[in-house]
Design a protein around this motif. Sequence first.
Motif, short mmCIF file in Angstrom:
data_model
loop_
_atom_site.label_atom_id
_atom_site.label_comp_id
_atom_site.label_asym_id
_atom_site.label_seq_id
_atom_site.Cartn_x
_atom_site.Cartn_y
_atom_site.Cartn_z
N SER A 32 0.82 -1.22 0.00
CA SER A 32 0.00 0.00 0.00
C SER A 32 0.85 1.26 0.00
CB SER A 32 -0.95 0.00 1.19
OG SER A 32 -0.22 0.01 2.40
N GLU A 33 2.05 1.22 0.58
CA GLU A 33 2.92 2.40 0.59
C GLU A 33 3.35 2.76 -0.83
OE1 GLU A 33 7.22 3.81 2.40
OE2 GLU A 33 6.15 2.18 3.36
N LEU A 34 3.66 1.76 -1.63
CA LEU A 34 4.03 2.02 -3.02
C LEU A 34 2.87 2.63 -3.80
CD1 LEU A 34 6.14 1.74 -5.27
CD2 LEU A 34 5.26 -0.55 -5.69
N ILE A 35 1.67 2.13 -3.58
CA ILE A 35 0.49 2.68 -4.24
C ILE A 35 0.28 4.13 -3.83
CG2 ILE A 35 -2.04 2.52 -4.41
CD1 ILE A 35 -1.72 -0.52 -4.15
N GLU A 36 0.43 4.41 -2.53
CA GLU A 36 0.26 5.78 -2.04
C GLU A 36 1.28 6.72 -2.67
OE1 GLU A 36 0.67 8.18 2.17
OE2 GLU A 36 0.26 6.04 2.21
N GLN A 37 2.52 6.29 -2.75
CA GLN A 37 3.56 7.11 -3.36
C GLN A 37 3.29 7.35 -4.84
OE1 GLN A 37 7.13 4.99 -2.47
NE2 GLN A 37 7.26 5.74 -0.37
N PHE A 38 2.87 6.30 -5.53
CA PHE A 38 2.57 6.42 -6.95
C PHE A 38 1.42 7.39 -7.20
CE2 PHE A 38 0.09 4.97 -10.64
CZ PHE A 38 1.04 5.19 -11.64
N LEU A 39 0.33 7.22 -6.45
CA LEU A 39 -0.83 8.11 -6.62
C LEU A 39 -0.48 9.55 -6.27
CD1 LEU A 39 -3.74 5.88 -5.26
CD2 LEU A 39 -3.17 6.41 -7.64
N SER A 40 0.35 9.73 -5.25
CA SER A 40 0.78 11.08 -4.88
C SER A 40 1.59 11.71 -6.01
CB SER A 40 1.60 11.02 -3.61
OG SER A 40 2.09 12.30 -3.28
N ALA A 41 2.48 10.94 -6.60
CA ALA A 41 3.29 11.45 -7.71
C ALA A 41 2.42 11.78 -8.92
CB ALA A 41 4.36 10.43 -8.09
N VAL A 42 1.47 10.92 -9.24
CA VAL A 42 0.57 11.17 -10.37
C VAL A 42 -0.25 12.43 -10.12
CG1 VAL A 42 -1.49 10.31 -11.58
CG2 VAL A 42 0.44 8.78 -11.15
N THR A 53 0.52 14.99 -8.18
CA THR A 53 1.41 16.16 -8.23
C THR A 53 1.73 16.55 -9.67
OG1 THR A 53 2.37 15.56 -6.10
CG2 THR A 53 3.62 17.09 -7.47
N VAL A 54 2.10 15.58 -10.48
CA VAL A 54 2.46 15.85 -11.87
C VAL A 54 1.24 16.37 -12.64
CG1 VAL A 54 3.19 14.78 -14.04
CG2 VAL A 54 4.41 14.26 -11.93
N THR A 55 0.09 15.75 -12.44
CA THR A 55 -1.12 16.17 -13.13
C THR A 55 -1.51 17.60 -12.75
OG1 THR A 55 -1.91 13.89 -13.17
CG2 THR A 55 -3.55 15.61 -13.53
N THR A 56 -1.44 17.89 -11.46
CA THR A 56 -1.77 19.23 -10.99
C THR A 56 -0.81 20.27 -11.57
OG1 THR A 56 -2.61 18.29 -8.94
CG2 THR A 56 -2.14 20.63 -8.93
N ALA A 57 0.48 19.92 -11.61
CA ALA A 57 1.47 20.85 -12.16
C ALA A 57 1.22 21.11 -13.64
CB ALA A 57 2.87 20.30 -11.94
N ILE A 58 0.90 20.08 -14.39
CA ILE A 58 0.65 20.24 -15.83
C ILE A 58 -0.60 21.09 -16.06
CG2 ILE A 58 -0.05 18.99 -17.92
CD1 ILE A 58 1.86 16.74 -17.01
N ILE A 59 -1.66 20.83 -15.30
CA ILE A 59 -2.89 21.61 -15.45
C ILE A 59 -2.63 23.08 -15.12
CG2 ILE A 59 -5.20 21.98 -14.48
CD1 ILE A 59 -5.40 18.90 -14.27
#
Length: 79
Positions: A33-43, A45-51
């Motif tokens: 679950s930690e890996l999933i949390e990190q992945f979703l957080s990164a996605v 962050t990147v999506t928000t930055a692009i928008i």
Amino acid sequence: MDKGTIISIIAVIIAAVNQVFVLLGKSPMPIDSELIEQFLSAVFTVTTAIIAWIRNRRSNSEIDKANRRTQAKRKKKLK
């Protein structure tokens, strides 16, 4: 059938098979679950930055257009 429908059907089948494995106590995807949390957080962050970047470019473009119109109007008044 169109491409989107086929992809949706495949995704549902994969999700159903995964759910059956989970119910049987098998883990088809060895992900914690930690890996999933990190992945979703990164996605997120990147999506928000692009928008934000795209919206900023649009508003800057609109501001530039408005400034050019204002300058053109001033030049016409000076003539």
